[in-house]
Write a protein that holds these residues in place. Structure first.
Motif, mmCIF file in Angstrom:
data_model
loop_
_atom_site.group_PDB
_atom_site.id
_atom_site.type_symbol
_atom_site.label_atom_id
_atom_site.label_comp_id
_atom_site.label_asym_id
_atom_site.label_seq_id
_atom_site.Cartn_x
_atom_site.Cartn_y
_atom_site.Cartn_z
ATOM 1 N N TYR A 227 0.824 -1.212 0.000
ATOM 2 C CA TYR A 227 0.000 0.000 0.000
ATOM 3 C C TYR A 227 0.855 1.258 0.000
ATOM 4 C CZ TYR A 227 0.828 0.918 5.019
ATOM 5 O OH TYR A 227 1.402 1.213 6.238
ATOM 6 N N ILE B 84 -3.018 -1.196 -2.891
ATOM 7 C CA ILE B 84 -4.023 -0.283 -2.338
ATOM 8 C C ILE B 84 -3.394 1.098 -2.208
ATOM 9 C CG2 ILE B 84 -5.614 0.181 -0.432
ATOM 10 C CD1 ILE B 84 -5.273 -2.753 0.420
ATOM 11 N N ALA C 158 -3.549 -0.632 -7.772
ATOM 12 C CA ALA C 158 -4.708 -0.117 -7.034
ATOM 13 C C ALA C 158 -5.662 0.646 -7.941
ATOM 14 C CB ALA C 158 -4.229 0.780 -5.890
ATOM 15 N N ASP D 285 -9.066 0.191 -6.260
ATOM 16 C CA ASP D 285 -8.906 0.096 -4.805
ATOM 17 C C ASP D 285 -8.100 1.290 -4.293
ATOM 18 O OD1 ASP D 285 -9.337 -0.886 -2.326
ATOM 19 O OD2 ASP D 285 -8.160 -2.718 -2.554
ATOM 20 N N ALA E 15 -8.628 4.216 -1.843
ATOM 21 C CA ALA E 15 -9.541 4.523 -0.744
ATOM 22 C C ALA E 15 -9.396 5.956 -0.257
ATOM 23 C CB ALA E 15 -9.281 3.560 0.416
ATOM 24 N N ALA F 261 -10.879 -1.588 2.347
ATOM 25 C CA ALA F 261 -9.969 -1.605 1.204
ATOM 26 C C ALA F 261 -9.211 -2.927 1.126
ATOM 27 C CB ALA F 261 -8.982 -0.451 1.303
ATOM 28 N N LYS G 121 -11.481 -5.634 -0.195
ATOM 29 C CA LYS G 121 -11.749 -5.437 -1.612
ATOM 30 C C LYS G 121 -10.592 -5.930 -2.479
ATOM 31 C CE LYS G 121 -13.197 -1.660 -4.687
ATOM 32 N NZ LYS G 121 -13.421 -0.191 -4.770
ATOM 33 N N ALA G 122 -9.367 -5.712 -2.010
ATOM 34 C CA ALA G 122 -8.187 -6.011 -2.824
ATOM 35 C C ALA G 122 -8.019 -7.478 -3.210
ATOM 36 C CB ALA G 122 -6.937 -5.500 -2.107
ATOM 37 N N GLN H 138 -9.957 -8.858 -6.136
ATOM 38 C CA GLN H 138 -9.722 -8.251 -7.433
ATOM 39 C C GLN H 138 -8.335 -8.570 -7.966
ATOM 40 O OE1 GLN H 138 -10.453 -4.147 -6.495
ATOM 41 N NE2 GLN H 138 -12.586 -4.285 -7.130
#
Length: 297
Positions: A175, A231, A258, A263, A265, A289, A292-293, A296
Motif C-alpha cells: 500500500y 491499495i 490499485a 482500490d 480509498a 480496502a 476489496k483487494a 480483485q
C-alpha cells in the motif's frame, strides 16, 4: 526536516514536526498534577484529538474553548486559539482551570503555571495503547473515568471486529499512504503505519525512508508507479481534493495495481490524522480496502 502541513498533521496532528518517535503518552509532570487536582469546571483544549476525547467521555460540558483546528464534534466551542504558537494571554481570557495541549509550545506551561492554571500534555500517540491511555488520563482528570473506560472499551471492540473480519495476514498486499499531493507518506514505524500494519500489509514507503525523514518520507510519482501498490489510501481528500479519479489521471498512474482494480480509498483527513475515539472508523476504512483487494487480484 520540516514537514508540509498535511504530513505534519498526520504525524500527530500535532503538526508537531518530527521527533514524534521520541514522544511518549506517559503522564508528564503536568499530567500528574492534573490527575491529582480537583475536577475542573472550565477546560480549554488546544488539541483536536483531546477535544474529541473530552466530548466522547462526557466532559464536553466542562469545555469552554477549543483551538481553531478542533472541528469535531460540531458543538465544540471553537475559537481562533492557535495550538501551534499558543498565547497564554489569549487562553486566560477564558478563565480556565485546566488546559490540555499536545506539546509545550511557546513557553505555555510555565506561563500558565505562574497563574495557577494546570496544563495537561497529551502528545502524539505512538501506539494504540498510547491513544487509550490518553483517554483514560483525561477521564481521571475531568471526573469522567467511567466514560473514558466505556469509550476505550467500545474502541477496542470495534477495532478488533474490523481487523478480525478483514484478516491479519495480507503480506501479499502493498500500500501507499498519501498525506498530501506532493507524495509525502508515512512508514510502518509511524502511528499510521502501525494501524495499517494490523492487517499485515506491506508499506512501499519503508524501502526509501531515511533517518532524517522521521518516518515521513517524500516519495516520487515515478517510485509509486514503479512500486504499483495494491491499495492507495488518500488522506488528503478534504485538504486537497484528492479522489480516485484524480489519482487515475496522474501521468503513468493508470498502470498502478490499485488504480486498475479500483482500490483507491479516500479517507477523511481529520480522522486519518487523529488518534481519538473515531479511530475505529479509520480502521474500518482500511479493512474495507483490504477486503476489496484480494477479490480483485
Amino acid at each position: 526536516m520540516r514537514l508540509p502541513r498535511r504530513a505534519a498533521a498526520a504525524t500527530a496532528l500535532p503538526l508537531l514536526a518530527l521527533g514524534l518517535a521520541a514522544c511518549s503518552s506517559s503522564p508528564t509532570t503536568a499530567n500528574t498534577a492534573a490527575l491529582s487536582a480537583s475536577e475542573p469546571r472550565r477546560i480549554v483544549s488546544l488539541s483536536p484529538t483531546a477535544t474529541e476525547d473530552l466530548f466522547a467521555i462526557g466532559a464536553g460540558g466542562q469545555v469552554v474553548a477549543v483551538d481553531k483546528d478542533s472541528d469535531y464534534p460540531a458543538n465544540a466551542p471553537r475559537t481562533t486559539l492557535d495550538p501551534i504558537t499558543p498565547s497564554a494571554e489569549a487562553i486566560l481570557r477564558y478563565n480556565p482551570d485546566l488546559v490540555v495541549v499536545s506539546e509545550d509550545s511557546n513557553g505555555l506551561v510555565a506561563a500558565l503555571k505562574k497563574v495557577g492554571v494546570t496544563v495537561m500534555i497529551e502528545p502524539a500517540a505512538n501506539t494504540l495503547n498510547d491513544a487509550y491511555t490518553q483517554i483514560e488520563q483525561l477521564g481521571k482528570a475531568t471526573g469522567h473515568a467511567s466514560g473514558a473506560d466505556s469509550t476505550v472499551a467500545t474502541m477496542k471492540s470495534e477495532i478488533r471486529a474490523a481487523v478480525q473480519q478483514a484478516g491479519t495476514s495480507h503480506a501479499d498486499l502493498t500500500y501507499y499512504w498519501e498525506l498530501d499531493p506532493t507524495y509525502y507518506s508515512a512508514t510502518s514505524a509511524t502511528f499510521i503505519g502501525q494501524i495499517a500494519g494490523l492487517f499485515g500489509l506491506k508499506n512501499i514507503a519503508d524501502k526509501v525512508d531515511k533517518a532524517a525523514d522521521g518516518g515521513y518520507p517524500q516519495l516520487s510519482s515515478e517510485y509509486i508507479v514503479q512500486s504499483s501498490p495494491s491499495i492507495v489510501f488518500l488522506a488528503d481528500t478534504v485538504c486537497c481534493g484528492a479522489t480516485a479519479k484524480s489519482v487515475a489521471a496522474r501521468p503513468g498512474w493508470a498502470s498502478v495495481q490499485a488504480v486498475k482494480v479500483d482500490d483507491v480509498a479516500g479517507l477523511n483527513d481529520d480522522i486519518a490524522s487523529r488518534w481519538g475515539p473515531r479511530l475505529p472508523q479509520l480502521v474500518e476504512a482500511i479493512a474495507a480496502a483490504v477486503e476489496k483487494a484480494p477479490a480483485q487480484r
